[in-house]
Structures are given as structure tokens and as C-alpha cells.
Write a protein that holds these residues in place. Structure first.
Motif: not given
Length: 539
Positions: A503-514
């Protein structure tokens, strides 16, 4: 195809379309892409300025609403998110900004090896086909055409840029080049006078491949887990509940709201929250849905002595004429975003990099129509707006499911302007808007200030005004943030969900910081570099 699926991608947005293209490119992997919404082949999706008609359209938009926010004077902010092929890249303002190089070096310094500026720059260059041509920063020959956006601009853009120069903010020909700071025009994801979304650039070419299946109207309800491994998804389509299993991986690309929602519905998230809703806790991680970050912005507006786009886009005859111009020749204001000019600046000289973004719009919308973002129906007088938004806010919110019902919207708490630092820099920033407007190149065309109005001068009044009139600029991020430590993050630098295999997440939710700037470009980057990691692990 079910039992032989290698990858299931959840969400056909900016990152999901890129993933679908790259994971299916070799022909050696079978890929299924599930999208809750429908087609992007809609008139106002294809028309660049048509995104004003999509702002409140539930047929293409999740139409989320944040909780009432004390930082915004108690207002409940409207949060549009794309619900169609292309996701938010099909309803956004099309500005192409990568972010400041130091933003990515911050990612790497936080332990996310492989995500520094020197790592992401080659990926951006490989992705792009920039009209401005290749150099050390821009790429050509890639799947995503980027418009240079130098022709057909409103003539007041030149005077805006000149006024910024007179205010001490020099001209910058390329915000994605050597330096981000300065004033200039934005590059755009527009090609041939049509929106160049992630669906158009990446997904449509890939849909010709037999090893890629795209399902629309398919809303994922949860990830199927066997022990601590993801083996598929449960989704709803055409009134029926379906199960889809894979032998490889499930990749969530639903964005900063939907990805944490699906994880929480699957039992991955804050344990106490899940238990309170009667959901089994498969992986207790309080970071899922936490660290919510967003840019918030405001417009200052002036009545002008000369015509703006208000004069041509307000009357019916003007709408008809501009529509014919776009349909017949691909020209006129409908062929572009409304943000012709912009820039980045520092609110204080001692800052190491810009902390504010500018948006120049040769129109105004103080008298909005109900249920519509009035880009196609501006004010009945010549008006012009200059807006800004913060680049690296310190305020943090969260996204949490409010019910075990997968079709119920989650609770979104933004906590805008909830830190003294964010309030102080916004106060400094709005004062600079008036500095720009007072410069000779701009002031000669101004009749008077409309918002907030010349009577609003004291710091307390300026703060009250931006709390009352500010809102999201639609850059929600960081709710499944990347980091090497499961105690403070959701996914590792390889985008794998901590504690869950497959299971992976690849989108803006995974940004460490904005990052500083619009988030469509780095969202596509997550898909591009995420595919690299997935394919590398599959070898």
C-alpha cells in the motif's frame, strides 16, 4: 483481468493519471485506475477560463466545506476538489509552479532521501515539454506541454510588472528557473487554447493500451487488508458494491482529503477515532489526516479609469463575442487563466526566500452571483484585483472521518491564521499590495480602492479584514505526509504506508511540507517519482 492485476490506482487526479501512464507504459504490468467521478470531456473543462463554471458544480466537484474557522472570522470555507478524470487538474487555474528549490531540500533534510532539489529537477525536466524551450531548468520532449503564456495577455499586465519593479520587486522571466523571486507572468498547463490537464497529457494516451483499464463512477470505500498487507479495494459503482484484488500494490492518489479518508475507513489512522466510530484498528497512526496544510489568500481590488476584462465579459454581447473568438480562433480571455501576472516576494528583507505569492487579475468580482465563481460574470464596472497568498504557513489542521459511512464527507478543520507568525506575515504582505498600487505605472490607471477601502488603515483593521475576506487557494496538502519515522509520518520516502505492505500513497497528501506556489506541478511529480519507485521495486 481481476486476478492478474498488478496495480490498483485509486483516484484519476494529477498524480493518478501520471501513475497510470507510467505504470502501464512497458506493457508488462496490468493496471486498473478507479475514479469516483466521470469524464473530463465537458465544454467548460476544456475551455481554460471555464473553470469558473466548475467551482460549484457537483457533477465534477466534491464540493467539500471546511468547519467554521475562527481564523477566518468563523466562516466555513468552500473547498472544491476535482471529481472527474484529471481530478483537480481539470478544474484548477492551470498555473504551473514547481516551488522553491529549498522546499525540496527541506524534504530531503527531514530524512526523505531522494526528494531533494537535485533529485526532483531531472524528473520535472523529463515530464515537461515547455514552450519556452529547454535549458538547465526547463525540459522539452516530455508528455506535458507547458505554455510560456506571453501572448494575448491584457495590456495592464505590463504596467503591473513595471509597478512591481518600481516597488523593488524585479522582473522574473521564469518562476521555475534559477530564482523564484520577482514579478512576471505564469506558465500554464494550456495547449492549443484548451486545458492541458493530467487526463489530457498523461491518461488519454495511456488509455489506448490494453493493459490499462479505467473505471469511472467507481468510488473506493476501503482498502482490503489481509493481516498487514493490502490485497485490493472495495468500491461502489452503478449501485453495486464490488471487490477488486491485485497481486501487486494498491496506490492511493485521491488527494489530501480523499486519501486520508480512505485510509481511515480502512482502519488505518488515529486509533481512538476509529474505535469511537466502530471501525477495526488495523494500524494505529495518528498522523493519518493530520498536519493539514494549505495556502490562504486575499484580493485587494481597485476601480479603474480604463477598461478591464469586466467591460467585455460582463455584457451578453461580450460573452458571445469572446466565445466566438475562442471557438473560431482559439484566442481571447477565454483561452487563458485569469491569473495573467504574478510573482513571489519577501515580506521582510532578512528572509532567506520568498514567503508570499502574487496574483494579478485584470478583472474584479465584488458582486458575485449565487452558486458560481463569477469569472465569466465580473462586476459591472472596470475593476482590477491583485491578490496574494502565504507560501509556508505554520498553521495546521486535520481531516477526519465523521462516520463509518464511506459516502459521508469527512470533517475538514483548516485552522487558518492560527499562529502569530501567520498573522504577522500576512499583515506585512497586504501592506505591500498598496505599495505596488501606489507606484506610477499602476496608480495612473486607478480611480479608487474598493476593497478593503481607504478607510481600513490600522493594523487591527487590516487583520480583521483579511480574516473576514481570506480563503483557501485550494492547495490542501500533507495529510499523509512522507517521513522516515512512523511516529511523525504516514508514508516513507518510498511512499509505502508505514506498517502496511502493498500500500502506497502518491499525491499532495504525501508532501512532507507545503511548497511555495501552486500544487498541481508537485502533485504530478509525486505520481512521476512514485512510479519510479514502484517500478524499481518490481524489478
Amino acid at each position: 483481468m481481476d486476478g492478474e492485476i498488478d496495480y490498483i490506482i485509486v483516484g484519476a487526479g494529477s498524480a493518478g493519471c501520471v501513475l497510470a501512464n507510467r505504470l502501464s507504459e512497458s506493457g508488462g504490468h496490468r493496471v486498473v485506475l478507479l475514479e469516483a467521478g466521470g469524464t473530463d470531456r465537458r465544454f467548460f473543462v476544456q475551455m481554460p477560463l471555464g473553470y469558473g463554471k466548475l467551482f460549484y458544480n457537483p457533477a465534477v466537484n466534491w464540493m467539500y466545506r471546511a468547519e467554521p474557522d475562527p481564523g477566518l472570522a468563523g466562516q466555513a470555507d468552500h473547498i472544491p476538489r476535482g471529481r472527474l478524470l484529471g481530478g483537480s487538474s481539470s478544474i484548477n487555474a492551470m498555473v504551473w509552479i514547481r516551488g522553491h528549490r529549498q522546499d525540496y531540500d527541506d524534504w530531503r533534510a527531514a530524512g526523505n532521501i531522494g526528494w531533494g532539489w537535485d533529485d526532483v529537477l531531472p524528473a520535472y525536466r523529463a515530464m515537461e515539454d515547455n514552450e519556452a524551450g529547454a535549458d538547465a531548468f526547463r525540459g522539452t520532449g516530455g508528455p506535458l506541454y507547458i505554455s510560456r503564456n506571453r501572448k494575448g495577455l491584457h495590456w495592464l499586465v505590463e504596467d503591473y510588472i513595471a509597478a512591481c519593479g518600481e516597488a523593488g520587486l524585479a522582473y522574473n522571466p521564469d518562476f521555475n528557473g534559477a530564482e523564484q523571486e520577482g514579478a512576471g507572468t505564469y506558465q500554464m498547463t494550456i495547449r492549443g487554447a484548451r486545458r492541458n490537464s493530467a487526463a489530457r497529457a498523461f491518461l488519454r494516451p495511456a488509455m489506448r493500451r490494453r493493459n490499462l483499464r479505467v473505471e469511472t463512477g467507481a468510488q473506493v470505500m476501503r482498502v482490503l487488508l489481509e493481516g498487514r498487507r493490502a490485497v485490493g479495494v472495495e468500491y461502489r459503482q452503478g449501485g453495486q458494491t464490488r471487490l477488486l484484488r491485485c497481486r501487486g500494490e494498491v496506490i492511493l492518489s485521491g488527494g489530501a482529503i480523499n486519501s486520508p479518508q480512505v485510509l481511515q475507513l480502512s482502519g488505518i489512522g488515529p486509533g481512538a477515532l476509529l474505535q469511537g466510530l466502530g471501525l477495526p484498528v488495523m494500524q494505529d497512526n495518528p498522523n493519518v489526516g493530520d498536519h493539514y496544510s494549505d495556502h490562504h489568500g486575499i484580493n485587494y481590488t481597485w476601480a479603474m479609469k480604463v477598461p478591464t476584462y469586466n467591460n467585455i465579459l460582463r455584457p451578453l454581447w461580450g460573452k458571445a463575442l469572446m466565445g466566438l473568438w475562442w471557438l473560431a480562433l482559439g484566442g481571447g480571455p477565454l483561452a487563458k487563466s485569469i491569473n495573467h501576472g504574478g510573482g513571489f516576494f519577501r515580506t521582510r528583507p532578512g528572509l532567506p526566500r520568498p514567503n508570499m505569492q502574487l496574483y494579478m487579475q485584470a478583472f474584479s468580482t465584488l458582486l458575485p452571483r449565487a452558486g458560481e465563481r463569477p469569472l465569466l460574470t465580473p462586476d459591472p464596472f472596470p475593476g482590477l484585483s491583485i491578490g496574494l497568498s502565504n507560501c509556508r504557513p505554520t498553521s495546521r489542521g486535520h481531516v477526519r472521518i465523521a462516520s463509518p459511512d464511506p459516502f459521508a464527507p469527512p470533517r475538514i478543520v483548516a485552522n487558518a491564521f492560527s499562529t502569530p507568525e501567520d498573522v504577522a506575515e500576512m499583515l506585512e504582505a497586504v501592506k505591500f499590495l498598496r505599495v505596488i498600487a501606489a507606484q506610477p505605472s499602476f496608480a495612473r490607471w486607478v480611480d479608487h480602492e474598493l476593497r478593503p477601502g481607504p478607510e481600513v488603515q490600522e493594523d487591527e483593521a487590516l487583520i480583521a479584514d483579511f480574516r473576514q475576506r481570506s480563503g483557501t487557494v485550494y492547495h490542501q496538502s500533507c495529510t499523509c505526509r512522507m517521513g522516515p519515522d512512523a511516529a511523525t509520518s504516514v508514508v516513507g520516502p518510498d511512499l509505502r504506508v508505514h506498517g502496511i505492505a502493498g500500500l502506497r500513497v502518491a499525491d499532495a497528501s504525501a508532501f512532507p511540507n507545503l511548497i511555495a506556489g501552486n500544487t498541481n506541478a508537485p502533485s504530478m511529480l509525486m505520481g512521476w517519482m512514485g512510479a519510479d519507485r514502484i517500478l524499481s521495486d518490481a524489478r
